[in-house]
Design a protein around this motif. Sequence first.
Motif, PDB file in Angstrom:
ATOM      1  N   LEU A 294       0.814  -1.212   0.000  1.00 42.96           N
ATOM      2  CA  LEU A 294       0.000   0.000   0.000  1.00 42.96           C
ATOM      3  C   LEU A 294       0.849   1.265   0.000  1.00 42.96           C
ATOM      4  O   LEU A 294       0.514   2.257  -0.669  1.00 42.96           O
ATOM      5  CB  LEU A 294      -0.937  -0.002   1.221  1.00 42.96           C
ATOM      6  N   VAL A 295       1.937   1.244   0.747  1.00 45.35           N
ATOM      7  CA  VAL A 295       2.719   2.475   0.899  1.00 45.35           C
ATOM      8  C   VAL A 295       3.850   2.562  -0.129  1.00 45.35           C
ATOM      9  O   VAL A 295       4.673   3.473  -0.046  1.00 45.35           O
ATOM     10  CB  VAL A 295       3.298   2.596   2.331  1.00 45.35           C
ATOM     11  N   SER A 296       3.882   1.624  -1.055  1.00 49.16           N
ATOM     12  CA  SER A 296       4.966   1.603  -2.043  1.00 49.16           C
ATOM     13  C   SER A 296       4.581   2.279  -3.347  1.00 49.16           C
ATOM     14  O   SER A 296       5.374   2.286  -4.300  1.00 49.16           O
ATOM     15  CB  SER A 296       5.389   0.148  -2.345  1.00 49.16           C
ATOM     16  N   GLY A 297       3.392   2.819  -3.416  1.00 50.70           N
ATOM     17  CA  GLY A 297       2.958   3.449  -4.655  1.00 50.70           C
ATOM     18  C   GLY A 297       3.569   4.836  -4.834  1.00 50.70           C
ATOM     19  O   GLY A 297       4.124   5.411  -3.908  1.00 50.70           O
ATOM     20  N   ASP A 298       3.471   5.324  -6.061  1.00 45.55           N
ATOM     21  CA  ASP A 298       3.970   6.669  -6.361  1.00 45.55           C
ATOM     22  C   ASP A 298       2.897   7.376  -7.169  1.00 45.55           C
ATOM     23  O   ASP A 298       2.874   7.297  -8.404  1.00 45.55           O
ATOM     24  CB  ASP A 298       5.283   6.584  -7.140  1.00 45.55           C
ATOM     25  N   LYS A 299       2.024   8.047  -6.461  1.00 47.29           N
ATOM     26  CA  LYS A 299       0.853   8.594  -7.121  1.00 47.29           C
ATOM     27  C   LYS A 299       1.168   9.907  -7.836  1.00 47.29           C
ATOM     28  O   LYS A 299       1.792  10.804  -7.263  1.00 47.29           O
ATOM     29  CB  LYS A 299      -0.256   8.830  -6.088  1.00 47.29           C
ATOM     30  N   SER A 300       0.744   9.963  -9.085  1.00 44.30           N
ATOM     31  CA  SER A 300       0.934  11.191  -9.864  1.00 44.30           C
ATOM     32  C   SER A 300      -0.189  11.298 -10.894  1.00 44.30           C
ATOM     33  O   SER A 300      -0.395  10.377 -11.687  1.00 44.30           O
ATOM     34  CB  SER A 300       2.288  11.169 -10.575  1.00 44.30           C
ATOM     35  N   PRO A 301      -0.912  12.356 -10.923  1.00 45.59           N
ATOM     36  CA  PRO A 301      -0.849  13.522 -10.045  1.00 45.59           C
ATOM     37  C   PRO A 301      -1.275  13.199  -8.613  1.00 45.59           C
ATOM     38  O   PRO A 301      -2.065  12.301  -8.395  1.00 45.59           O
ATOM     39  CB  PRO A 301      -1.814  14.510 -10.704  1.00 45.59           C
ATOM     40  N   GLU A 302      -0.765  13.950  -7.694  1.00 46.51           N
ATOM     41  CA  GLU A 302      -0.964  13.652  -6.294  1.00 46.51           C
ATOM     42  C   GLU A 302      -2.408  13.798  -5.844  1.00 46.51           C
ATOM     43  O   GLU A 302      -2.806  13.206  -4.846  1.00 46.51           O
ATOM     44  CB  GLU A 302      -0.063  14.557  -5.430  1.00 46.51           C
ATOM     45  N   ASP A 303      -3.162  14.642  -6.577  1.00 45.74           N
ATOM     46  CA  ASP A 303      -4.540  14.856  -6.129  1.00 45.74           C
ATOM     47  C   ASP A 303      -5.535  13.996  -6.908  1.00 45.74           C
ATOM     48  O   ASP A 303      -6.739  14.227  -6.851  1.00 45.74           O
ATOM     49  CB  ASP A 303      -4.942  16.320  -6.246  1.00 45.74           C
ATOM     50  N   ALA A 304      -5.043  13.027  -7.666  1.00 40.69           N
ATOM     51  CA  ALA A 304      -5.982  12.136  -8.366  1.00 40.69           C
ATOM     52  C   ALA A 304      -6.839  11.407  -7.329  1.00 40.69           C
ATOM     53  O   ALA A 304      -6.338  11.043  -6.266  1.00 40.69           O
ATOM     54  CB  ALA A 304      -5.196  11.139  -9.216  1.00 40.69           C
TER      55      ALA A 304
END
Lengths: 341, 310
Positions: A294-304
């Motif tokens: 769960l904490v290994s993701g790299d979300k972009s854009p951050e506000d998606a």
Amino acid sequence: MSSAAKRAGVFVGVLVLAVVVGSLAYGVGGQSAPATNDADASAFNTGDSVAEVPDESGELTMSEDAEGQVVVIDTTYSSSVTPETVTPMANTLTENGAEVRFSSGGSGFGLNSTLSEADAYILIGASRTIPESDIAGMQAFTDAGGRVVLLNEPQGGSTVSLGGLLGSAAAGSPNPLLPLTNEYGLSYDNGYLYNMGDNSNNYRNVYATPSGDSSLTEGVDRVVLHESVGVNGGQAALTATEGTTQSTTRRSETYPVLTRTGNLVAVGDSSIMDQEWLYRADNEVLVGNLLDFLVSGDKSPEDAPGSSGFGGRPGTGTGDTGTGTGSVGGSDETTPTPIAP
Amino acid sequence: MDNQIDEYVATALQSYTVLAIVALLIGAAVAPYAVAVAESNQNHVVVVSIDEPITEGSAEQTVQEIRALRNNDSVKAVVLDINTPGGSAPASESMYMSIKRLSNEKPVYTSVGGAAASGGYYAAIPSDGIFVTPGSLVGSVGVRGAVPSSGLPSGVTTGPDKAGQMTQDEYYAAIESMRRAFVGSVMQERGDNLTVPRETVAEATVFVGGRAVEAGYADELGNTEDAIAAAADDAGVSNYQVSYRDPADPTQSLSLLTSNGTDANSTATAEESASGNSGVDRIRFLMLYGTLENEQTPYNDTAQGGVRDE
């Protein structure tokens, strides 16, 4: 003693003697009652006649650094798991630097608003159908790199009323998560899984073992699933042991219970997160791996996926991303257009 | 005394010899009747009714009756006339052990009326033969727990479990232990007859009539008369009397259950005051066929222990 009494005594004595001797001559004789024998209920005394209480040990740990990660735990769709019962998981995330939020279901903000501020999302339970706008938002969320762990649980049954076996059907569709899982090429089975031979003190407490090579099952030898369902599609990482049967079909096959597709992991049981079952077998190892995922993701854009404003119902509110965003069929190529709140 | 006859009698009664002879004559005349009376109790086949939900109270009365029959030499065989969906788990286990003791010493046959289900079937399995009619229902080998709906009673207790509760793990282990004993007993008693695997037994499957015979849960189609004849034949008696006993008096024991019948659509409701513990709500273990009021059938499964159509 008078002579009359003597004579009477002699008469009675001889009479009794005659009756007894005569009766014996006819072959009547009493026997003493037999002693109480051993019931010989051997099934009560076999070596495994007493079920042992399973050992609960181990610690829930994470290996990934969760600093700065916002993890949302949503138990509003679960009929059994509550924020209180997932405290060990929340504490572990917090101890490793994550910010844990519980879903604000019913507070007026839709799921998309919640996800736009999150890096990871844990959805536990499937007591009701998820709105289409939330499904689109979740898909946009995972497309952007957000991580989701979806934990289903069997649907509660119908309550039986006195006077017959006909009860009212459970509210909602038989498989409320189907519209959501379809978007990821997954599906949950109906009914529940059980195993009459290989189980943890109950036919509905089935074992599952790793299948294939996945980081999600690293260090896991065997887990216990309490009232689980099968998961179809994706890359199966955990399958129920041999002899496991589906309740609705009564068919014994190989049933995956944990599968991954991209940034989403679907689990066929919500109990593994619950403190009641967390420390059974290697459940805590599996949950630790899921937290790492769960904490290994790299979300972009951050506000998606962007905020959906209020309500969260499809087609309502401002900035609703329930239409025209995300992709269909599990493709992760489309990036949703963020909408300013 | 001026009557001569009276004088002769009076003189005769003065003689010990005469008295002894008269006593012997009377004794000889009475002896055959005494033997006849004794012999009338020599060969009995006793039919014992088990036709109520099994509670601790009803089971205790039945166990006492079974013990008396076991120790009575004039009882050559026993027929159980069973029509019950079961009831309390420990009471059913007690009845099983009592009837098993009896069957170790005397022929025991069972005639199933409407149902010998769950705890009722537990009582039947030590029998040398089980008769069912085409409409009789047998099986439902399993255990269920009834947990108090209310929380912990208020007040101070000396330990976390003193309020009548147990941990979920202990609860599962307890039910599992009972299940193993129940299923194991069925396999022990009926194993040579069964044509279905252990897993099917453990699934608490029920069988009706001819299918019960096919599955090995019962031996023959027949009623109580057939069971009596088989029991007498097994005991090797041709001249016998049939006695009927109904040891469990429902009015003497607090009822655990009330049943609307024992057909496939029956329901049973659990009263709050089980086993005479009025006012005390506690975990109870039941070997009961039927659906408890407000009990949820798990996950809208259409095959939850119901009668299977084939």
